[in-house]
Design a protein around this motif. Structure first.
Motif, PDB file in Angstrom:
ATOM      1  N   SER A   1       1.418  12.614 -13.612  1.00  0.00           N
ATOM      2  CA  SER A   1       2.338  13.735 -13.406  1.00  0.00           C
ATOM      3  C   SER A   1       1.776  14.731 -12.405  1.00  0.00           C
ATOM      4  O   SER A   1       2.532  15.338 -11.633  1.00  0.00           O
ATOM      5  N   ILE A   2       0.455  14.911 -12.406  1.00  0.00           N
ATOM      6  CA  ILE A   2      -0.166  15.806 -11.417  1.00  0.00           C
ATOM      7  C   ILE A   2       0.092  15.292 -10.011  1.00  0.00           C
ATOM      8  O   ILE A   2       0.459  16.044  -9.097  1.00  0.00           O
ATOM      9  N   VAL A   3      -0.095  14.006  -9.817  1.00  0.00           N
ATOM     10  CA  VAL A   3       0.143  13.403  -8.501  1.00  0.00           C
ATOM     11  C   VAL A   3       1.626  13.459  -8.144  1.00  0.00           C
ATOM     12  O   VAL A   3       1.995  13.710  -6.993  1.00  0.00           O
ATOM     13  N   TYR A   4       2.466  13.249  -9.125  1.00  0.00           N
ATOM     14  CA  TYR A   4       3.915  13.209  -8.912  1.00  0.00           C
ATOM     15  C   TYR A   4       4.474  14.584  -8.584  1.00  0.00           C
ATOM     16  O   TYR A   4       5.542  14.704  -7.989  1.00  0.00           O
ATOM     17  N   GLY A   5       3.765  15.640  -8.981  1.00  0.00           N
ATOM     18  CA  GLY A   5       4.238  17.000  -8.737  1.00  0.00           C
ATOM     19  C   GLY A   5       5.191  17.491  -9.806  1.00  0.00           C
ATOM     20  O   GLY A   5       5.903  18.471  -9.605  1.00  0.00           O
ATOM     21  N   GLY A   6       5.203  16.842 -10.932  1.00  0.00           N
ATOM     22  CA  GLY A   6       6.099  17.166 -12.042  1.00  0.00           C
ATOM     23  C   GLY A   6       6.031  16.048 -13.054  1.00  0.00           C
ATOM     24  O   GLY A   6       5.233  15.114 -12.903  1.00  0.00           O
ATOM     25  N   PRO A   7       6.854  16.117 -14.102  1.00  0.00           N
ATOM     26  CA  PRO A   7       6.813  15.040 -15.103  1.00  0.00           C
ATOM     27  C   PRO A   7       7.112  13.676 -14.479  1.00  0.00           C
ATOM     28  O   PRO A   7       8.150  13.482 -13.853  1.00  0.00           O
TER      29      PRO A   7
ATOM     30  N   LEU B   1       0.854  -1.190   0.000  1.00  0.00           N
ATOM     31  CA  LEU B   1       0.000   0.000   0.000  1.00  0.00           C
ATOM     32  C   LEU B   1       0.886   1.234   0.000  1.00  0.00           C
ATOM     33  O   LEU B   1       0.961   1.967   0.983  1.00  0.00           O
ATOM     34  N   ASP B   2       1.561   1.458  -1.093  1.00  0.00           N
ATOM     35  CA  ASP B   2       2.515   2.556  -1.195  1.00  0.00           C
ATOM     36  C   ASP B   2       1.814   3.796  -1.719  1.00  0.00           C
ATOM     37  O   ASP B   2       1.529   3.919  -2.909  1.00  0.00           O
ATOM     38  N   PHE B   3       1.532   4.747  -0.813  1.00  0.00           N
ATOM     39  CA  PHE B   3       0.849   5.970  -1.208  1.00  0.00           C
ATOM     40  C   PHE B   3       1.791   7.160  -1.280  1.00  0.00           C
ATOM     41  O   PHE B   3       1.367   8.312  -1.168  1.00  0.00           O
ATOM     42  N   THR B   4       3.083   6.893  -1.451  1.00  0.00           N
ATOM     43  CA  THR B   4       4.005   7.965  -1.795  1.00  0.00           C
ATOM     44  C   THR B   4       3.726   8.379  -3.239  1.00  0.00           C
ATOM     45  O   THR B   4       3.095   7.633  -3.995  1.00  0.00           O
ATOM     46  N   PRO B   5       4.178   9.561  -3.654  1.00  0.00           N
ATOM     47  CA  PRO B   5       3.956   9.958  -5.062  1.00  0.00           C
ATOM     48  C   PRO B   5       4.470   8.917  -6.048  1.00  0.00           C
ATOM     49  O   PRO B   5       3.810   8.630  -7.054  1.00  0.00           O
ATOM     50  N   GLU B   6       5.628   8.329  -5.751  1.00  0.00           N
ATOM     51  CA  GLU B   6       6.180   7.302  -6.650  1.00  0.00           C
ATOM     52  C   GLU B   6       5.274   6.081  -6.694  1.00  0.00           C
ATOM     53  O   GLU B   6       5.042   5.485  -7.760  1.00  0.00           O
ATOM     54  N   GLY B   7       4.777   5.676  -5.518  1.00  0.00           N
ATOM     55  CA  GLY B   7       3.914   4.510  -5.460  1.00  0.00           C
ATOM     56  C   GLY B   7       2.589   4.735  -6.167  1.00  0.00           C
ATOM     57  O   GLY B   7       2.072   3.842  -6.858  1.00  0.00           O
TER      58      GLY B   7
END
Length: 286
Positions: A170-176, A84-90
């Motif tokens: 990308s929106i979730v990641y905060g960039g490309p 359950l990885d809710f980091t931006p990468e996850g």
């Protein structure tokens, strides 16, 4: 004009009428009504689920469970937490995985539906016989169907939906978001879809059965994983592992050493289906 200035018109062979036929077939895809319908339908089927994965799921109560699992020292609990990885990468990984899982099935079925009656419908209606009474070669007739449907599927469906999915991630990641592996997986997804589209078009040249042209390619795609379990050697000569390989790209997993074989085999199959459709269409009575 003096008769001496007249020149005989040379037979241009298999390209006769190809430009006009391409214009006609592309018009079915590249008009505002068709574009709007394709965009709405495919976005609802594919990217609504991606949006659910990247925007809704991380904000559900399950995220509170994630925080509790992180505070545990039990190895099994920590293992559950890693899923359950809710980091931006996850979240980006989850969104891209969701895109490829849904798109691989949706594009298989959708590509077949879009292409199965490209030839068959015009044979049934008599349009094919009328068109071929003009200076249009049978090769040009089939190739125009294939090229227009391939371009429509690749650009309007696959690339547009991939761009929407990538934008959400990308929106979730905060960039490309990471792009290279996404593009690699997209290439395999497109190749996989073209296999079934070409198969449907070829079957439509061999039969007037709409059920066969529509059903057989879908059955071939859906039973592939079952057949692979029974005959492992099929993984080298079929596209049935391309979906798994596209997911491996996105998830950063290594590809098997033999990965090039199903890719090359799928390209050969697509060319063979196109050749078979042309060969058959040149020999049938319209």
């Amino acid at each position: 004009m003096p008769a001496k200035d007249l020149k005989p018109h040379e037979n241009i062979g298999w390209t006769a009428g190809l430009r006009n036929m391409l214009h006609k077939e592309n018009a079915r895809w590249w008009n505002w009504k068709s574009l709007a319908v394709q965009l709405i339908i495919w976005t609802l089927i594919i990217n609504s689920m991606v949006a659910l994965a990247v925007f809704v799921l991380p904000n559900m109560p399950i995220s509170d469970v994630k925080q509790q699992l992180n505070s545990s020292t039990d190895p099994k609990t920590q293992q559950a937490s890693s899923m359950l990885d809710f980091t931006p990468e996850g979240i980006v990984s989850l969104g891209m995985t969701m895109f490829f899982q849904i798109a691989s099935i949706a594009l298989l079925i959708g590509g077949v539906i879009l292409a199965h009656d490209a030839i068959l419908k015009e044979r049934e209606s008599g349009t094919a016989a009328w068109v071929l009474s003009k200076p249009v070669s049978r090769k040009a007739f089939v190739l125009s169907k294939l090229v227009a449907n391939v371009l429509g599927l690749l650009i309007i469906v696959i690339l547009v939906q991939a761009a929407i999915a990538y934008a959400q991630c990308s929106i979730v990641y905060g960039g490309p978001a990471p792009l290279l592996n996404f593009v690699r997986g997209l290439g395999l997804l497109g190749l996989n879809s073209l296999f079934y589209m070409a198969l449907a078009l070829a079957i439509g040249a061999f039969t007037t059965s709409r059920g066969a042209a529509l059903g057989l390619p879908i059955v071939v795609g859906l039973v592939g994983s079952v057949l692979l379990d029974l005959v492992h050697e099929l993984q080298y000569v079929t596209p049935w592992t391309l979906g798994q390989m596209s997911l491996a790209f996105v998830q950063g997993a290594p590809l098997p050493d033999w990965a090039i074989f199903p890719i090359l085999a799928t390209i050969v199959w697509i060319i063979a289906f196109a050749g078979a459709a042309i060969w058959r269409f040149e020999r049938i009575e319209l």
